[in-house]
Design a protein around this motif. Structure first.
Motif, short mmCIF file in Angstrom:
data_model
loop_
_atom_site.label_atom_id
_atom_site.label_comp_id
_atom_site.label_asym_id
_atom_site.label_seq_id
_atom_site.Cartn_x
_atom_site.Cartn_y
_atom_site.Cartn_z
N UNK A 1 19.41 14.32 40.40
CA UNK A 1 20.76 14.63 40.90
C UNK A 1 21.64 13.39 40.80
N UNK A 2 21.10 12.24 41.19
CA UNK A 2 21.87 11.00 41.12
C UNK A 2 22.20 10.64 39.67
N UNK A 3 21.24 10.88 38.76
CA UNK A 3 21.49 10.65 37.34
C UNK A 3 22.66 11.50 36.86
N UNK A 4 22.61 12.79 37.20
CA UNK A 4 23.64 13.72 36.74
C UNK A 4 25.01 13.37 37.30
N UNK A 5 25.04 12.87 38.52
CA UNK A 5 26.31 12.50 39.15
C UNK A 5 26.74 11.08 38.78
N UNK A 6 25.81 10.32 38.19
CA UNK A 6 26.13 8.94 37.80
C UNK A 6 26.43 8.06 39.00
N UNK A 7 25.64 8.22 40.07
CA UNK A 7 25.94 7.50 41.30
C UNK A 7 24.71 6.79 41.86
N UNK A 8 24.88 6.12 42.98
CA UNK A 8 23.78 5.41 43.62
C UNK A 8 22.81 6.40 44.28
N UNK A 9 21.54 5.97 44.35
CA UNK A 9 20.49 6.77 44.99
C UNK A 9 19.94 5.98 46.17
N UNK A 10 20.01 6.58 47.36
CA UNK A 10 19.49 5.95 48.57
C UNK A 10 18.26 6.74 49.02
N UNK A 11 17.09 6.08 48.99
CA UNK A 11 15.85 6.70 49.41
C UNK A 11 15.61 6.32 50.87
N UNK A 12 15.70 7.31 51.77
CA UNK A 12 15.56 7.06 53.19
C UNK A 12 14.09 7.01 53.57
N UNK A 13 13.70 5.91 54.21
CA UNK A 13 12.32 5.70 54.62
C UNK A 13 12.26 5.44 56.12
N UNK B 1 32.33 7.33 51.30
CA UNK B 1 31.56 7.91 50.21
C UNK B 1 31.37 9.40 50.45
N UNK B 2 30.93 10.10 49.40
CA UNK B 2 30.64 11.54 49.48
C UNK B 2 29.12 11.70 49.52
N UNK B 3 28.52 11.97 50.70
CA UNK B 3 27.07 12.10 50.77
C UNK B 3 26.58 13.41 50.16
N UNK C 1 23.74 9.85 46.60
CA UNK C 1 22.67 10.80 46.86
C UNK C 1 21.69 10.17 47.85
N UNK C 2 21.44 10.88 48.96
CA UNK C 2 20.48 10.43 49.96
C UNK C 2 19.24 11.32 49.88
N UNK C 3 18.08 10.73 49.60
CA UNK C 3 16.83 11.48 49.59
C UNK C 3 16.14 11.28 50.94
N UNK D 1 25.38 11.65 62.23
CA UNK D 1 26.73 11.26 62.64
C UNK D 1 27.32 10.26 61.64
N UNK D 2 26.48 9.32 61.19
CA UNK D 2 26.96 8.29 60.26
C UNK D 2 27.39 8.92 58.94
N UNK D 3 26.57 9.83 58.39
CA UNK D 3 26.91 10.44 57.11
C UNK D 3 28.19 11.26 57.21
N UNK D 4 28.37 11.94 58.33
CA UNK D 4 29.63 12.69 58.54
C UNK D 4 30.80 11.72 58.59
N UNK D 5 30.60 10.59 59.28
CA UNK D 5 31.65 9.58 59.41
C UNK D 5 32.00 8.97 58.05
N UNK D 6 30.98 8.73 57.22
CA UNK D 6 31.22 8.17 55.89
C UNK D 6 32.12 9.08 55.07
N UNK D 7 31.90 10.38 55.21
CA UNK D 7 32.70 11.35 54.47
C UNK D 7 34.12 11.43 55.04
N UNK D 8 34.21 11.52 56.35
CA UNK D 8 35.53 11.67 56.98
C UNK D 8 36.41 10.45 56.74
N UNK D 9 35.80 9.27 56.69
CA UNK D 9 36.56 8.03 56.47
C UNK D 9 36.72 7.71 54.99
N UNK D 10 36.24 8.64 54.15
CA UNK D 10 36.35 8.50 52.70
C UNK D 10 35.68 7.22 52.17
#
Length: 265
Positions: free
Chosen positions: A166-178, A33-35, A5-7, A22-31
């Motif tokens: 949302x990150x809690x419910x998905x049980x995944x990492x949380x990335x807070x973008x600053x 992670x699922x942003x 989860x990216x906030x 572009x990076x987030x799209x690339x992360x998904x396409x290259x499997x």
């Protein structure tokens, strides 16, 4: 594939380079992670309220959300900002689906402080099936933090808090973008970056004034999410998108927050 989860806060949205999307799209396409995106919109809500001559009051530094203020918040976040982010992904040939927490009761909430702040809520449930459906269809969910309350009531949720839920419910990492590398401190006239913080560390830095202003709710939301099952929370610089890739590769970047002491620091 691992979900992340990216906030993205309202204060940084207009600063983010196209390489971020572009990076987030690339992360998904290259499997890699699922942003999943959760966004805010405070500055633009403030601007809209001012333009409409709608006054808003504050209690203990928190905005009281009247029905009139809620309508503006929903218009700005679920309309203007949400669709702008979707468009930015699609401009880079990504497939993004924008929705608010009201859609399909994705985010369900109750008022905080016994309604003292009006239509401000805290998330009680996340209907993750909608997120999973979008991800499985090849899309990137872009979520606005307006939630469903009782009946047809809607509630405004703090963006950091919504992202944590949302990150809690998905049980995944949380990335807070600053727009900064993480939690910084000046020691002996030299600015250092805290790469690892526990709850105790973070609260001490808040008490001493090192962590202040808008970074306080960001850090506290990150820590709160850990109690609910979030694997790990991290504050990263969105103006340097490669920091995200470095973090996912296990490199030392940003400020990672964990509930207990780190084994390797």
């Amino acid at each position: 594939m691992t979900k992340v989860v990216f906030k993205v806060g309202g204060s940084i949205l207009k600063e983010l380079p196209k390489s971020f999307y572009e990076l987030l799209i690339d992360l998904k396409e290259k499997k890699i992670c699922e942003p999943v995106i959760v966004h805010g919109g405070g500055p633009e809500i403030n601007q809209a309220l001012e333009q409409m001559n709608i006054e808003s009051t504050f209690v203990d530094g928190l905005r009281v959300t009247t029905e009139e203020v809620l309508e503006v918040a929903q218009m700005v976040m679920s309309g203007t900002i949400n669709k702008r982010i979707v468009g930015l992904f699609q401009n880079q040939n990504g497939k993004a689906i924008g929705l608010s927490g009201v859609d399909g009761k994705l985010l369900q909430a109750r008022p905080i402080l016994n309604g003292k702040l009006g239509f401000v809520g805290e998330v009680t449930k996340v209907e993750t099936s909608w997120i999973d459906m979008i991800l499985k269809s090849g899309g990137i969910p872009v979520i606005s933090p307006i939630a469903s309350g009782e009946g047809d009531t809607r509630l405004n949720i703090n963006g950091d808090t919504a992202a944590g839920a949302v990150a809690e419910a998905l049980g995944c990492k949380l990335v807070l973008i600053s727009n900064i590398p993480g939690v910084m401190e000046t020691i002996n006239q030299k600015e250092i970056l805290h790469h690892h913080l526990t709850r105790t560390d973070a609260e001490a830095l808040i008490d001493s004034g090192v962590i202040y202003g808008g970074m306080i709710p960001k850090v506290r939301s990150a820590l709160a999410s850990l109690q609910g099952g979030v694997e790990e929370s991290v504050i990263l610089n969105g103006l340097e998108p490669n920091d995200i890739l470095k973090y996912l590769d296990g490199e030392k970047v940003g400020t990672i927050l964990k509930e207990k002491e780190f084994e390797h620091v």
